[in-house]
Design an enzyme around this catalytic site. Structure first.
Site, PDB file in Angstrom:
ATOM      1  N   ASP A 177      -9.951  -5.693  -3.204  1.00 41.41           N
ATOM      2  CA  ASP A 177      -9.343  -4.673  -2.338  1.00 41.41           C
ATOM      3  C   ASP A 177     -10.291  -3.476  -2.236  1.00 41.41           C
ATOM      4  O   ASP A 177     -10.677  -2.886  -3.243  1.00 41.41           O
ATOM      5  CB  ASP A 177      -8.007  -4.256  -2.971  1.00 41.41           C
ATOM      6  CG  ASP A 177      -7.176  -3.378  -2.073  1.00 41.41           C
ATOM      7  OD1 ASP A 177      -7.731  -2.477  -1.408  1.00 41.41           O
ATOM      8  OD2 ASP A 177      -5.952  -3.586  -2.043  1.00 41.41           O
TER       9      ASP A 177
ATOM     10  N   HIS B 279      -7.318  -6.054   0.999  1.00 43.59           N
ATOM     11  CA  HIS B 279      -6.139  -5.223   1.283  1.00 43.59           C
ATOM     12  C   HIS B 279      -5.388  -5.703   2.522  1.00 43.59           C
ATOM     13  O   HIS B 279      -4.414  -5.084   2.941  1.00 43.59           O
ATOM     14  CB  HIS B 279      -6.610  -3.774   1.494  1.00 43.59           C
ATOM     15  CG  HIS B 279      -5.553  -2.728   1.299  1.00 43.59           C
ATOM     16  ND1 HIS B 279      -4.955  -2.488   0.082  1.00 43.59           N
ATOM     17  CD2 HIS B 279      -4.969  -1.850   2.164  1.00 43.59           C
ATOM     18  CE1 HIS B 279      -4.060  -1.505   0.206  1.00 43.59           C
ATOM     19  NE2 HIS B 279      -4.047  -1.109   1.460  1.00 43.59           N
TER      20      HIS B 279
ATOM     21  N   SER C 225       0.838  -1.194   0.000  1.00 49.35           N
ATOM     22  CA  SER C 225       0.000   0.000   0.000  1.00 49.35           C
ATOM     23  C   SER C 225       0.880   1.254   0.000  1.00 49.35           C
ATOM     24  O   SER C 225       1.673   1.440  -0.932  1.00 49.35           O
ATOM     25  CB  SER C 225      -0.959  -0.057   1.192  1.00 49.35           C
ATOM     26  OG  SER C 225      -1.999   0.889   1.039  1.00 49.35           O
TER      27      SER C 225
END
Lengths: 284, 284
Positions: free
Chosen positions: A228, A261, A152
Site C-alpha cells: 500500500d 490501496h 481507508s
C-alpha cells in the site's frame, strides 16, 4: 421525526438476483441534498435482512464500492443488504471546499465539524450514525441488525463508529484504515480544519485513542496490503496493533503481501469480510 | 516483425493472487499510442496460460471490465489470462471524432475503416485480430489458446471476429451484443462513417450476415438482459436467433429477466462465461 423521509429514486439495476438502487434525499444533518446506494439481496423480497454499512475513502462517492468491490455476489448468497453513503456533503460551495482531494468535498472524515465554515454542513458522523440509518430503516426491509466496514478514510470511519457505539454494530471490519488520524498528515489536516487547533477535540475520532480509552471491547478485523502506497505515512497499522496489545483489545490484523490501496485489494478480500459479518449478523 | 515491441508499464495491481497490469504501446495498425490491460492469473507465474479477449462497448476503455466485472476471482481460479484492448484509436483529433458517444473515439466498432478521415487510424479489426495478439504473445506467458467475449459493441466485435476466423478462438460468448449492426441505428451510423454508403461493404462485419453466409460453425453463447434499454432498437437478439435457426448454426441465447445493459448484469453472469470458456480452453 415521525414524518416519512422522501427518497427520490436515481437508478435501479438488477444484480445477482437482488437490486442495486441509488437515491437522492434531503439531509437535515448536512443541510444539503445527498445521494446514497443500497444493495438489496434477493432475500429482501420475502424477509427482513441485516445491513452492512460500507464507508468509502477519499474522493469516493456511493458508487465506487458498489461498482468495483464485487460484493453483490456474496451479499446475495448471504442475504445481507449493503448501504453506501457518500463521503461528504455535496452541492455546497464553501471557500476552498473543492481544492484538495483530502479535505472538503469527498473527504468528510466522518466527523461533526465545529469550525467555520464547515460546521453547518460537515456533520458526517451524525449523518452516518443517526440520520441515514433512520432513513433506510423507514424505506427498506431491514431487520435492525447492523455491521460496518470501510476503506481507508472509510475504514477510519467504521472503526470510530463501532468503538464509540458499543453494542450497536454486531461486527466491524476495515480495509487499509487510517487508524491514528491525529498522528498522520491526512488526519491532522482534516481534524485541524473541521475541529480546530486543539488536539484534545480530535481524540474522540481516533481509533487508537478510543481503544486506549477502553471505549468498547468490540473486536476489530482489518486487512492491510503490504504494498500500500500510503502504509507508512498515513495508515500506520502498527500503532493500532501496539495499543490493542497494550489494552488487551481483540484485533485481527492481516497483512497481505503485494496488495496495494486499490479496489483490486478490496475485491480480493471482501468475501472474507462479508462472511465474517454474516456470522455475526445471522447469529441468534 | 521480429523486433520486440516496446511496452511501457502504466500500473500494476495484485488481484486475487494474480496481477492486473496496464501498458502503453505504439500501434502500427492504428498509427497512435494505445493502452491495454491484462489480468495474469497466479498460474502464469509458473506456466503458460490460455487467454480470453474481452472487447468492451461504446464509451469504454480497457478499464471498465477490469474494474467492474468481478472477473479476476474466477479467472484466478481457472488459470485464464484476460486482455482488454481499448475501444478505439486515441490521441488523434480527427474532425468530429469526439463529438458523439457512438462514433469516433470510444466507438471503433472493431472494423477497418475505408473512408476518409478514419481509414488511417480506425483499424480496430486488425488491431484486435493481429497486432495486439502478436504484442501480448511476445510479452506474457500465454499458451496460444484463445477465446473471445465482449459487451454490446464489444459483443458484436467478439462475434464477428470469431465468425470470420474459424478455428482461431476456441470459444466465443457475448453480453447484450449488437448482432445485426447493418440494421440498427448504432451500426448504420458507424458503418456509414467508417465504411461508406455501400451496405455491401458492411456485411462482413455483421454477425447475422456472417451466420447466413455460413462463414463458420462456431457455437455462439450469449446472455441478454430482458430489461436492457437498448434491446429493441439496437440489439435485436431475435434476428440472430432466427438466422441461426434457419442456417442450423449452434446458438445458446439466454434471456435474463430484469437485467439491464450495465456492468451489474455482466458481473452477475461473467462466472458462467468464464467457466464456459475454461472448458474449451483447457480441453486437450
Amino acid at each position: 421525526m415521525t414524518m416519512t423521509e422522501n427518497l427520490e429514486p436515481i437508478s435501479s439495476n438488477k444484480s445477482f438476483g437482488g437490486w442495486h438502487k441509488r437515491y437522492r434525499h434531503r439531509s437535515r444533518a448536512l443541510d444539503c441534498e445527498m445521494e446514497f446506494a443500497i444493495y438489496l439481496p434477493p432475500q429482501a423480497e420475502t424477509e427482513r435482512v441485516p445491513l452492512l454499512w460500507w464507508l468509502s475513502g477519499l474522493t469516493c462517492t456511493d458508487e465506487n464500492f458498489m461498482q468495483k468491490a464485487g460484493a453483490h455476489r456474496v451479499a446475495a448468497e448471504l442475504g445481507i443488504a449493503i448501504v453506501c453513503p457518500d463521503t461528504s456533503p455535496r452541492g455546497t460551495d464553501l471557500p476552498g471546499e473543492h481544492e484538495s482531494y483530502d479535505f472538503g468535498s469527498g473527504a468528510g472524515f466522518y466527523v461533526n465539524a465545529t469550525q467555520e465554515p464547515w460546521k453547518k454542513h460537515y456533520r458526517m458522523y451524525d449523518y452516518v450514525a443517526e440520520e441515514l440509518p433512520s432513513v433506510v430503516r423507514q424505506h427498506f426491509p431491514l431487520n435492525g441488525r447492523e455491521a460496518i466496514s470501510g476503506h481507508s478514510m472509510g475504514g477510519h470511519g467504521a472503526l470510530i463508529l463501532a468503538l464509540r457505539r458499543p453494542g450497536h454494530y454486531r461486527s466491524v471490519s476495515a480495509f487499509s484504515p487510517i487508524v491514528n488520524p491525529t498522528q498522520c498528515p491526512w488526519g491532522r489536516k482534516a481534524f485541524r480544519g473541521y475541529l480546530g487547533d486543539d488536539p484534545g477535540a480530535w481524540t474522540q475520532y481516533d481509533a487508537c485513542e478510543l481503544v486506549a480509552k477502553g471505549a468498547s471491547s468490540q473486536p476489530l478485523f482489518i486487512d492491510q496490503g503490504e504494498a500500500d502506497q500510503f502504509l507508512e505515512e498515513q495508515l500506520k497499522p502498527e500503532r493500532l496493533e501496539a495499543v490493542c496489545e497494550e489494552h488487551d483489545h481483540p484485533l485481527t490484523l492481516r497483512r497481505q503481501p503485494g496488495y496495494d490501496h486499490s479496489y483490486f485489494f478490496i475485491a480480493t478480500f471482501i468475501e472474507d469480510h462479508l462472511r465474517y459479518h454474516a456470522e455475526h449478523l445471522h447469529k441468534q
